[in-house]
Design a protein around this motif. Structure first.
Motif, PDB file in Angstrom:
ATOM      1  N   ARG A 111       6.520  27.824 -16.711  1.00  0.00           N
ATOM      2  CA  ARG A 111       5.998  27.707 -15.342  1.00  0.00           C
ATOM      3  C   ARG A 111       5.169  28.942 -15.040  1.00  0.00           C
ATOM      4  O   ARG A 111       5.689  30.049 -14.987  1.00  0.00           O
ATOM      5  N   LYS A 112       3.877  28.747 -14.865  1.00  0.00           N
ATOM      6  CA  LYS A 112       2.956  29.848 -14.599  1.00  0.00           C
ATOM      7  C   LYS A 112       3.004  30.212 -13.113  1.00  0.00           C
ATOM      8  O   LYS A 112       3.056  29.336 -12.248  1.00  0.00           O
ATOM      9  N   ARG A 114       1.603  31.365  -9.490  1.00  0.00           N
ATOM     10  CA  ARG A 114       0.350  31.056  -8.791  1.00  0.00           C
ATOM     11  C   ARG A 114      -0.694  32.117  -9.108  1.00  0.00           C
ATOM     12  O   ARG A 114      -1.845  31.819  -9.359  1.00  0.00           O
ATOM     13  N   LYS A 115      -0.259  33.370  -9.036  1.00  0.00           N
ATOM     14  CA  LYS A 115      -1.099  34.500  -9.434  1.00  0.00           C
ATOM     15  C   LYS A 115      -0.151  35.563  -9.976  1.00  0.00           C
ATOM     16  O   LYS A 115       1.013  35.632  -9.574  1.00  0.00           O
ATOM     17  N   PHE A 148       5.882  31.013  -6.815  1.00  0.00           N
ATOM     18  CA  PHE A 148       5.598  29.587  -6.913  1.00  0.00           C
ATOM     19  C   PHE A 148       5.346  28.927  -5.582  1.00  0.00           C
ATOM     20  O   PHE A 148       5.778  29.277  -4.581  1.00  0.00           O
TER      21      PHE A 148
END
Length: 148
Positions: A111-112, A114-115, A148
């Motif tokens: 899970r990446k 958002r920034k 997230f």
């Protein structure tokens, strides 16, 4: 939420893991499905928060731990080839030089963020772990809220 059982990851604790940006980028792209370590946690680990080390110095993603294999470098090379280890054979053997056994952490769902997040903004007196460190429930919730 990060995952439904975020504050108590299934299968173990959450750790903050320092990874060179070259390899964290490969994990984010899902080209790298195995993280190799000369040593590993004594407690079960279910979730990794990836800290991309210098020059990025940011939290970039979370990843589920599917399994941890502890075996010889030659067997680890088999995992590297079949699971996308992101290393050449020579790099892997150089990394494990002098170690009869090492660890292959088989990575699951990535899970990446958002920034990318400056960990110092979430954790007082942040110091990047040499290898890894366990996260507290409060730290994990803070990362979840910011990422997230």
């Amino acid at each position: 939420m990060l995952f439904p059982e975020c504050s108590q990851p299934q299968g173990g604790r959450a750790v903050l893991l320092s990874i060179k940006p070259k390899y964290s980028d490969l994990i984010l792209s899902t080209e790298k499905g195995v993280e190799f370590r000369r040593s590993w946690a004594r407690e079960d680990v279910g979730l990794i928060v990836i800290y991309a080390s210098s020059p990025q110095q940011r939290l970039v993603a979370t990843v589920r731990v599917e399994d941890v294999i502890h075996t010889s470098p030659s067997k680890l090379w088999e995992y590297c080839r079949s699971h996308g280890g992101g290393l050449t054979r020579q790099e892997l053997f150089d990394y494990f030089s002098g170690k009869p056994k090492g660890y292959a952490v088989i990575l699951g769902t990535v899970r990446k963020m958002r920034k990318p997040i400056d960990p110092g903004s979430l954790m007082a007196n942040f110091s990047p772990p040499q290898s890894f460190r366990y996260l507290t429930e409060v730290e994990l919730k803070s990362i979840e809220s910011a990422g997230f």
